[in-house]
Write an enzyme that holds these catalytic residues in place. Structure first.
Site, PDB file in Angstrom:
ATOM      1  N   LYS A   1       0.831  -1.202   0.000  1.00 43.87           N
ATOM      2  CA  LYS A   1       0.000   0.000   0.000  1.00 43.87           C
ATOM      3  C   LYS A   1       0.868   1.255   0.000  1.00 43.87           C
ATOM      4  O   LYS A   1       0.618   2.202  -0.742  1.00 43.87           O
ATOM      5  CB  LYS A   1      -0.932  -0.012   1.206  1.00 43.87           C
ATOM      6  CG  LYS A   1      -1.934   1.125   1.231  1.00 43.87           C
ATOM      7  CD  LYS A   1      -2.975   0.924   2.314  1.00 43.87           C
ATOM      8  CE  LYS A   1      -4.055   1.997   2.229  1.00 43.87           C
ATOM      9  NZ  LYS A   1      -5.130   1.777   3.222  1.00 43.87           N
TER      10      LYS A   1
ATOM     11  N   GLU B   1       9.713  -5.813   4.527  1.00 46.13           N
ATOM     12  CA  GLU B   1       9.793  -7.206   4.090  1.00 46.13           C
ATOM     13  C   GLU B   1       9.528  -7.318   2.589  1.00 46.13           C
ATOM     14  O   GLU B   1      10.245  -8.017   1.865  1.00 46.13           O
ATOM     15  CB  GLU B   1       8.778  -8.067   4.855  1.00 46.13           C
ATOM     16  CG  GLU B   1       8.995  -8.113   6.357  1.00 46.13           C
ATOM     17  CD  GLU B   1       8.167  -7.079   7.110  1.00 46.13           C
ATOM     18  OE1 GLU B   1       7.937  -7.271   8.306  1.00 46.13           O
ATOM     19  OE2 GLU B   1       7.754  -6.062   6.482  1.00 46.13           O
TER      20      GLU B   1
ATOM     21  N   GLY C   1      -5.513  -3.063   4.112  1.00 43.51           N
ATOM     22  CA  GLY C   1      -4.721  -4.202   3.651  1.00 43.51           C
ATOM     23  C   GLY C   1      -5.433  -5.525   3.689  1.00 43.51           C
ATOM     24  O   GLY C   1      -5.447  -6.277   2.708  1.00 43.51           O
ATOM     25  N   ARG C   2      -6.032  -5.873   4.820  1.00 43.68           N
ATOM     26  CA  ARG C   2      -6.675  -7.175   4.936  1.00 43.68           C
ATOM     27  C   ARG C   2      -8.026  -7.229   4.237  1.00 43.68           C
ATOM     28  O   ARG C   2      -8.684  -8.272   4.229  1.00 43.68           O
ATOM     29  CB  ARG C   2      -6.794  -7.584   6.401  1.00 43.68           C
ATOM     30  CG  ARG C   2      -7.554  -6.624   7.281  1.00 43.68           C
ATOM     31  CD  ARG C   2      -7.376  -6.999   8.763  1.00 43.68           C
ATOM     32  NE  ARG C   2      -7.941  -6.005   9.661  1.00 43.68           N
ATOM     33  CZ  ARG C   2      -7.323  -4.888  10.017  1.00 43.68           C
ATOM     34  NH1 ARG C   2      -6.116  -4.619   9.530  1.00 43.68           N
ATOM     35  NH2 ARG C   2      -7.881  -4.039  10.850  1.00 43.68           N
TER      36      ARG C   2
ATOM     37  N   GLU D   1      -6.622  -9.351  13.723  1.00 42.84           N
ATOM     38  CA  GLU D   1      -6.055  -8.022  13.531  1.00 42.84           C
ATOM     39  C   GLU D   1      -7.150  -6.966  13.563  1.00 42.84           C
ATOM     40  O   GLU D   1      -6.922  -5.828  13.987  1.00 42.84           O
ATOM     41  CB  GLU D   1      -5.295  -7.954  12.202  1.00 42.84           C
ATOM     42  CG  GLU D   1      -4.441  -6.710  12.055  1.00 42.84           C
ATOM     43  CD  GLU D   1      -3.453  -6.786  10.904  1.00 42.84           C
ATOM     44  OE1 GLU D   1      -2.326  -7.291  11.112  1.00 42.84           O
ATOM     45  OE2 GLU D   1      -3.804  -6.373   9.790  1.00 42.84           O
TER      46      GLU D   1
ATOM     47  N   HIS E   1      -7.545 -36.346  13.190  1.00 46.20           N
ATOM     48  CA  HIS E   1      -6.531 -37.209  13.796  1.00 46.20           C
ATOM     49  C   HIS E   1      -5.459 -36.398  14.517  1.00 46.20           C
ATOM     50  O   HIS E   1      -4.394 -36.928  14.843  1.00 46.20           O
ATOM     51  CB  HIS E   1      -5.901 -38.085  12.715  1.00 46.20           C
ATOM     52  CG  HIS E   1      -6.880 -39.006  12.062  1.00 46.20           C
ATOM     53  ND1 HIS E   1      -7.159 -40.262  12.545  1.00 46.20           N
ATOM     54  CD2 HIS E   1      -7.689 -38.821  10.987  1.00 46.20           C
ATOM     55  CE1 HIS E   1      -8.077 -40.830  11.787  1.00 46.20           C
ATOM     56  NE2 HIS E   1      -8.419 -39.976  10.828  1.00 46.20           N
TER      57      HIS E   1
ATOM     58  N   LYS F   1       7.625  -3.837  14.965  1.00 44.22           N
ATOM     59  CA  LYS F   1       8.328  -3.326  13.782  1.00 44.22           C
ATOM     60  C   LYS F   1       9.278  -2.194  14.168  1.00 44.22           C
ATOM     61  O   LYS F   1      10.409  -2.112  13.674  1.00 44.22           O
ATOM     62  CB  LYS F   1       7.319  -2.809  12.751  1.00 44.22           C
ATOM     63  CG  LYS F   1       6.537  -3.888  12.029  1.00 44.22           C
ATOM     64  CD  LYS F   1       5.660  -3.232  10.971  1.00 44.22           C
ATOM     65  CE  LYS F   1       4.897  -4.244  10.155  1.00 44.22           C
ATOM     66  NZ  LYS F   1       4.070  -3.598   9.113  1.00 44.22           N
TER      67      LYS F   1
END
Length: 506
Positions: free
Chosen positions: A193, A199, A252-253, A338, A369, A479
């Site tokens: 954005k 990263e 973002g999400r 978030e 399982h 961060k």
């Protein structure tokens, strides 16, 4: 006002699931809904069954009163009108406009951006930029989780372009993608954005170095930028004709529907991506236009609040009985935790009770399982969501899918019914809740509706708690400290200092 409603909710009787079914012959009709995505048969249908939760008429009525007291209708109207619903950042949240539902100007802007994305996608697929077999998409958080989920879910039968989504700064993740690609036929999509995310930009630089090391002519000609900061992308070196912008009001999400969905369109082709948007729009319209417990995301939020606030459940499990939806629990973790993992309300006052549960899950039948022992006989009460598709995603013998669905439905039945035994080790207490979302088929449209349902469920929960679901300041502190470590000269606690020295960073 709301304190009195919560007090009333806490005082209501809590019948067992078996008692609820025995006492109301209409229970299934009330709490199991077939949602048709539209008049076109190709868009499909989804069944939402919340009848195996402890919601009853009394609780639903009280939660509807709570929704009124929290001005759910007003908050929802503000969301779709493009008003400021993220007060801490002074922003609207206009992800629905990307699907064609929202403020007229925002819908038109999104449509303009989509036209540009569609043109680039179609040009690439026609070969206008040379042979393109692979796409490396670098991003993080919502810029990666959504595309990875969508590609994994919808490109099972083969992608038009082989897409690799890389989010982790760990070089192992990027190296795995690079090994699977031919640098001469690979494109790079950078999803950020702000176009400053460390990263993402570090991974992007490494891909560019890989291009150069392998003698790719004009590496920057191989780059597409997906960003709300076009100027920064130009400054980085991306040609402005290959910058696909999206609005600052798209978080973002919640950004999968914007140009962040570029890798999905590359894998599927634009017509399928448009169908994906249409499925989400159908859920948007339902959420916007339906009131009370008939509103599917709001009904789900009532159950979520019941289990976190009234039964003290700290987690909610999601199990996809479809390998194509294996990444869905990961995606929902970010979306829900978030968004609603907050301890203060939108007005800055403390939240009076628990907020977002810890979302976790897996894939059936593998999870049976691994973790279902705790769900059936453990001391934790864990609400479960089962998600499955009637149509199989494979061409193998039909017994594969029949056994898969039988296991899915059996687990919900067993959690509810339990089983008595004279041997305590073999006793199942039962009365354990689950909800089931059953798609008739996993298509771009039904998948779009499924994701949009969870977005609106998250928003509905936030309204009932008075939370702002559209900021995420909790991710910033770590961060900031990481940047301090990179710069050096800062002293930390003895444990952190020892770890830095052991790793050779200090």
């Amino acid at each position: 006002m709301t304190d009195a409603i919560w007090d009333a909710l806490k005082g209501l009787a809590k019948p067992s699931l078996t008692e609820l079914f025995d006492g109301d012959s209409q229970r299934l009709d009330k709490l199991s809904t077939r949602f048709e995505l539209g008049e076109e048969e190709t868009l499909g249908e989804i069944r939402f069954d919340w009848s195996k939760t402890h919601l009853d008429d009394a609780h639903i009525a009280a939660f509807e009163e709570l929704a009124g007291a929290m001005d759910f209708a007003g908050r929802r109207a503000a969301l779709f009108a493009g008003e400021i619903v993220n007060p801490t950042e002074g922003r609207a949240a206009e992800h629905t406009a990307q699907r064609g539902v929202g403020k007229e100007e925002s819908v038109q802007l999104a449509l303009d951006y989509h036209h540009k994305t569609a043109a680039i996608v179609e040009a690439i697929l026609r070969g206008a930029m040379g042979e393109v077999k692979h796409l490396i998409h670098v991003g993080i958080g919502g810029s990666a989780l959504g595309p990875a989920l969508a590609v994994d879910a919808l490109a099972e039968e083969g992608s038009l372009v082989d897409v690799h989504v890389v989010s982790n700064i760990d070089g192992v993740a990027l190296e795995r993608a690079l090994r699977a690609c031919d640098p001469q036929t690979t494109m790079l999509a950078i999803a950020s954005k702000t176009f400053t995310t460390i990263e993402t930009m570090t991974n992007a630089e490494s891909v560019m170095n890989w291009f150069r090391e392998n003698d790719v002519e004009d590496p920057y000609g191989r780059v597409v930028a997906l960003t709300a900061s076009p100027d920064k992308a130009v400054e980085w070196g991306v040609d402005e004709t290959r910058i696909l912008p999206f609005s600052e009001s798209v978080g973002g999400r919640y950004s999968l529907w914007s140009s962040i969905g570029f890798p999905v369109a590359m894998a599927l082709g634009w017509p399928d991506f448009a169908e994906f948007l249409a499925g989400a729009a159908a859920m948007d319209e339902h959420f916007r236009d339906t009131d009370g417990a008939d509103n599917l995301p709001l009904r789900a939020a009532f159950a979520d609040q019941y289990y976190t606030r009234l039964r003290g459940c700290q987690t909610r499990a999601v199990f996809a009985y479809d390998q194509r939806l294996a990444l869905l629990p990961d995606y929902l973790q970010q979306l829900e935790m978030e968004s609603n993992g907050k301890s203060v309300k939108a007005d800055g006052t403390p939240v009076e009770g628990p907020t977002a549960p810890i979302t976790w899950g897996g894939v059936g039948t593998d999870a049976q399982h691994a973790v279902f022992q705790l769900l059936h006989q453990g001391t934790n009460l864990v609400p479960v969501d089962f998600i499955a598709c009637i149509a199989p995603g494979d061409d193998l013998a039909e017994d594969h899918h029949r056994i898969l669905l039988s296991n899915c439905f059996a687990q919900g039945a067993a959690l509810m019914a339990g089983k008595a035994s004279d041997d305590a080790a073999r006793a199942y207490p039962g009365d354990r809740p689950s909800a089931t979302i059953l798609l008739d088929d996993l298509t771009p449209a039904t998948f779009g509706a499924l994701v949009a349902f969870h977005e609106h469920r998250t928003f509905a929960n936030a309204v009932l708690m008075g939370i702002n679901p559209f900021d995420q300041f909790g991710v910033e502190l770590g961060k900031a400290i990481a940047k301090q470590i990179e710069k050096g000269g800062t002293t930390f606690d003895p444990s952190t200092e020892a770890l830095l020295q052991a790793a050779g960073i200090a």
